[in-house]
Scaffold this motif. Structure first.
Motif, PDB file in Angstrom:
ATOM      1  N   ALA A  10       0.994  -1.185   0.194  1.00 24.95           N
ATOM      2  CA  ALA A  10       0.098   0.003   0.009  1.00 24.95           C
ATOM      3  C   ALA A  10       1.112   1.225   0.177  1.00 24.95           C
ATOM      4  O   ALA A  10       1.962   1.137   0.206  1.00 24.95           O
ATOM      5  CB  ALA A  10      -0.853  -0.029   1.193  1.00 24.95           C
ATOM      6  N   LYS A  41       5.005   1.789  -5.863  1.00 25.32           N
ATOM      7  CA  LYS A  41       4.389   0.353  -5.334  1.00 25.32           C
ATOM      8  C   LYS A  41       4.772  -0.534  -6.577  1.00 25.32           C
ATOM      9  O   LYS A  41       5.443  -1.618  -6.491  1.00 25.32           O
ATOM     10  CB  LYS A  41       2.930   0.422  -5.284  1.00 25.32           C
ATOM     11  N   LEU A  46      -7.802  -3.806  -6.587  1.00 22.14           N
ATOM     12  CA  LEU A  46      -6.620  -4.603  -6.156  1.00 22.14           C
ATOM     13  C   LEU A  46      -6.215  -5.602  -6.974  1.00 22.14           C
ATOM     14  O   LEU A  46      -7.070  -6.396  -7.626  1.00 22.14           O
ATOM     15  CB  LEU A  46      -7.313  -5.369  -4.858  1.00 22.14           C
ATOM     16  N   MET A  57      -2.475  -2.808  -3.818  1.00 25.34           N
ATOM     17  CA  MET A  57      -3.573  -1.908  -3.393  1.00 25.34           C
ATOM     18  C   MET A  57      -3.632  -0.678  -4.235  1.00 25.34           C
ATOM     19  O   MET A  57      -2.600  -0.020  -4.701  1.00 25.34           O
ATOM     20  CB  MET A  57      -3.499  -1.627  -1.954  1.00 25.34           C
ATOM     21  N   TYR A  98      -3.187   5.798  -2.796  1.00 23.49           N
ATOM     22  CA  TYR A  98      -4.231   6.729  -2.136  1.00 23.49           C
ATOM     23  C   TYR A  98      -3.673   8.388  -2.101  1.00 23.49           C
ATOM     24  O   TYR A  98      -2.673   8.400  -2.377  1.00 23.49           O
ATOM     25  CB  TYR A  98      -4.702   6.409  -0.642  1.00 23.49           C
ATOM     26  N   ILE A 125     -11.067  -1.245  -0.015  1.00 24.16           N
ATOM     27  CA  ILE A 125      -9.757  -1.651   0.992  1.00 24.16           C
ATOM     28  C   ILE A 125     -10.315  -2.065   2.320  1.00 24.16           C
ATOM     29  O   ILE A 125      -9.568  -2.911   2.841  1.00 24.16           O
ATOM     30  CB  ILE A 125      -9.011  -0.176   0.889  1.00 24.16           C
ATOM     31  N   VAL A 174       0.711  -6.081   5.829  1.00 24.77           N
ATOM     32  CA  VAL A 174       0.495  -4.764   4.868  1.00 24.77           C
ATOM     33  C   VAL A 174       1.971  -3.931   4.783  1.00 24.77           C
ATOM     34  O   VAL A 174       2.242  -3.546   5.899  1.00 24.77           O
ATOM     35  CB  VAL A 174      -0.777  -3.830   4.913  1.00 24.77           C
ATOM     36  N   LEU A 205       3.373  -0.802   4.190  1.00 26.94           N
ATOM     37  CA  LEU A 205       3.019   0.549   3.791  1.00 26.94           C
ATOM     38  C   LEU A 205       4.313   1.378   3.211  1.00 26.94           C
ATOM     39  O   LEU A 205       5.282   1.488   4.082  1.00 26.94           O
ATOM     40  CB  LEU A 205       2.332   1.216   5.015  1.00 26.94           C
ATOM     41  N   VAL A 233      -4.232   6.287   7.087  1.00 24.88           N
ATOM     42  CA  VAL A 233      -4.139   5.095   6.843  1.00 24.88           C
ATOM     43  C   VAL A 233      -3.617   4.169   8.042  1.00 24.88           C
ATOM     44  O   VAL A 233      -4.106   3.103   8.293  1.00 24.88           O
ATOM     45  CB  VAL A 233      -3.215   4.838   5.745  1.00 24.88           C
ATOM     46  N   TYR A 258       1.201  -4.601  10.229  1.00 21.20           N
ATOM     47  CA  TYR A 258       1.790  -3.706   8.941  1.00 21.20           C
ATOM     48  C   TYR A 258       3.265  -3.286   9.415  1.00 21.20           C
ATOM     49  O   TYR A 258       3.743  -3.123  10.443  1.00 21.20           O
ATOM     50  CB  TYR A 258       0.957  -2.621   8.565  1.00 21.20           C
TER      51      TYR A 258
END
Length: 222
Positions: free
Chosen positions: A50, A57, A83, A97, A100, A117, A130, A132, A147, A158
């Motif tokens: 994410a 990403k 996704l 993902m 954002y 999400i 996850v 990030l 987030v 995460y």
């Protein structure tokens, strides 16, 4: 010794080799989901990537898998609206993902992304972590904090991964890592270790693979 060097000692040569083997297979696109109803069946273990739009990403996924064009790289922020699931012969699945923080997207579209999400985070029992991504040139932004709160509420494991480290000023890196550590101290569910990567130079990619290999081993899904 700088922070990235001190972090490297947490991974043994065996860890690095396990990470290499985990990503040595033939990674392929598996599925894309634009709604909770279209999510694919759960298989094995999933890790999701994410981050803000244009944080890198797709470049990171391509670097991890050794496939230059596996994940689509777009110069248009907010283009990824689904996704996207990538798999290979092991039981690990990578999930890209939607990015954002792109204000130019229509409000209804942003709401749809948010609902997707949330459904994904709350409904995937096999989601192990996850990752990030945070641009190493800019650090955590207010939108990232939102987030983090969402991940806390979803009780999802995460970890922060700093990207584009090759483009960040070395003189500013220590302060950025200190600020990131301080922010994570307010989020006890967050993994305490921050990974530093560069998809362009390859720095930190082996360590990120090793971290994912540890997850697979811990889950007994290797």
């Amino acid at each position: 010794m700088d922070r990235s060097e001190s972090m490297a000692v947490h991974f043994t040569s065996a860890d690095i080799e396990a990470g290499r083997k985990l990503f040595a297979g033939d990674w392929r696109f598996a599925a894309a989901a634009a709604s909770a109803e279209s999510l694919p069946p759960m298989r094995g273990i999933e890790v999701a990537v994410a981050g803000r739009s244009n944080v890198g990403k797709s470049s990171l996924i391509n670097a991890l898998t050794g496939r230059r064009a596996l994940a689509r790289i777009s110069h248009t922020p907010g283009r990824t609206q689904e996704l996207v699931f990538f798999t290979e012969p092991s039981r690990l699945t990578l999930v890209d993902m939607p990015g954002y923080g792109y204000a130019a997207a229509a409000k209804t579209k942003i709401e749809a992304w948010t609902a997707l999400i949330h459904a994904f985070l709350l409904g995937r029992a096999n989601l192990a972590r996850v990752y990030l991504l945070v641009d190493a040139r800019h650090g955590l932004k207010t939108v990232d904090s939102h987030v983090l709160e969402t991940l806390d509420k979803a009780a999802v494991n995460y970890q922060i991964v700093l990207t584009k480290a090759d483009a960040a000023k070395e003189s500013e890196r220590a302060a950025l890592l200190a600020a990131t550590d301080a922010a994570l101290a307010r989020h006890p569910a967050a993994h305490p270790q921050v990974l530093v990567t560069s998809a362009r130079s390859g720095a930190g990619i082996a360590e990120l693979r090793a971290a994912m290999a540890r997850l697979v081993n811990e889950r007994g899904a290797g």
